[in-house]
Design a protein around this motif. Structure first.
Motif, mmCIF file in Angstrom:
data_model
loop_
_atom_site.group_PDB
_atom_site.id
_atom_site.type_symbol
_atom_site.label_atom_id
_atom_site.label_comp_id
_atom_site.label_asym_id
_atom_site.label_seq_id
_atom_site.Cartn_x
_atom_site.Cartn_y
_atom_site.Cartn_z
ATOM 1 N N CYS A 32 -47.385 30.858 7.405
ATOM 2 C CA CYS A 32 -46.837 29.755 6.623
ATOM 3 C C CYS A 32 -47.937 29.171 5.741
ATOM 4 O O CYS A 32 -49.057 28.938 6.195
ATOM 5 N N CYS A 34 -47.909 26.258 4.065
ATOM 6 C CA CYS A 34 -47.819 24.824 3.774
ATOM 7 C C CYS A 34 -49.168 24.162 4.035
ATOM 8 O O CYS A 34 -49.390 23.017 3.676
ATOM 9 N N CYS A 36 -50.546 24.819 7.267
ATOM 10 C CA CYS A 36 -50.699 24.950 8.713
ATOM 11 C C CYS A 36 -51.181 26.351 9.090
ATOM 12 O O CYS A 36 -51.770 26.535 10.141
ATOM 13 N N HIS A 72 -41.072 23.567 7.586
ATOM 14 C CA HIS A 72 -42.199 22.985 6.853
ATOM 15 C C HIS A 72 -41.883 22.836 5.372
ATOM 16 O O HIS A 72 -42.472 22.025 4.675
HETATM 17 ZN ZN LIG Z 1 -46.383 25.324 7.786
#
Ligand SMILES: [Zn+2]
Length: 124
Positions: A32, A34, A36, A72
């Motif tokens: 991911c 975003c 993270c 997210h």
């Molecule tokens: Zn994320």
């Protein structure tokens, strides 16, 4: 040189082909993006997101797309909208656009006119 030409959407709402989705997913090792960097597990819902949002001038093309966990993604979309209004405010300030000083709306205190109960207008 890339073996495969970059996919570029013809329109901002062009559907991203599955092979491109997969390519982007693999490019980011299924993590991911975003912030993270979490591994997206098999079966977990995820989306492709524009690194630079379309509403902020980003392009609908492979190099501007990153995988995001659906969960997210929601948060990022909110940030994009916040960024858009920030950009807009800055641009407004940059060009010196202020609130228009047109005529005040009829019936408001500023207009000096008042709507009569019987209809018609009178001076305040
Ligand atoms: Zn994320």
């Amino acid at each position: 040189m890339r073996a495969v030409p970059e996919w570029v959407g013809k329109h901002d709402d062009s559907r991203i082909p599955d092979r491109v989705r997969l390519r982007i997913f693999l490019q980011y090792a299924g993590r991911c993006q975003c912030g993270c960097a979490r591994l997206i597990r098999i079966g977990e819902p995820w989306d492709l997101d524009h690194r630079q949002a379309l509403i902020n001038g980003g392009e609908h093309r492979e190099s501007n797309l990153v995988p995001l966990l659906k969960e997210h993604h929601k948060n990022k979309s909110k940030q994009d909208v916040a960024e858009k209004s920030k950009t807009y405010q800055m641009r407004r300030r940059h060009y010196g656009i202020k609130k228009s000083r047109g005529k005040p709306m009829l019936g408001t205190k500023a207009s000096g006119w008042k709507r009569k109960v019987s209809g018609g207008w009178e001076r305040r």
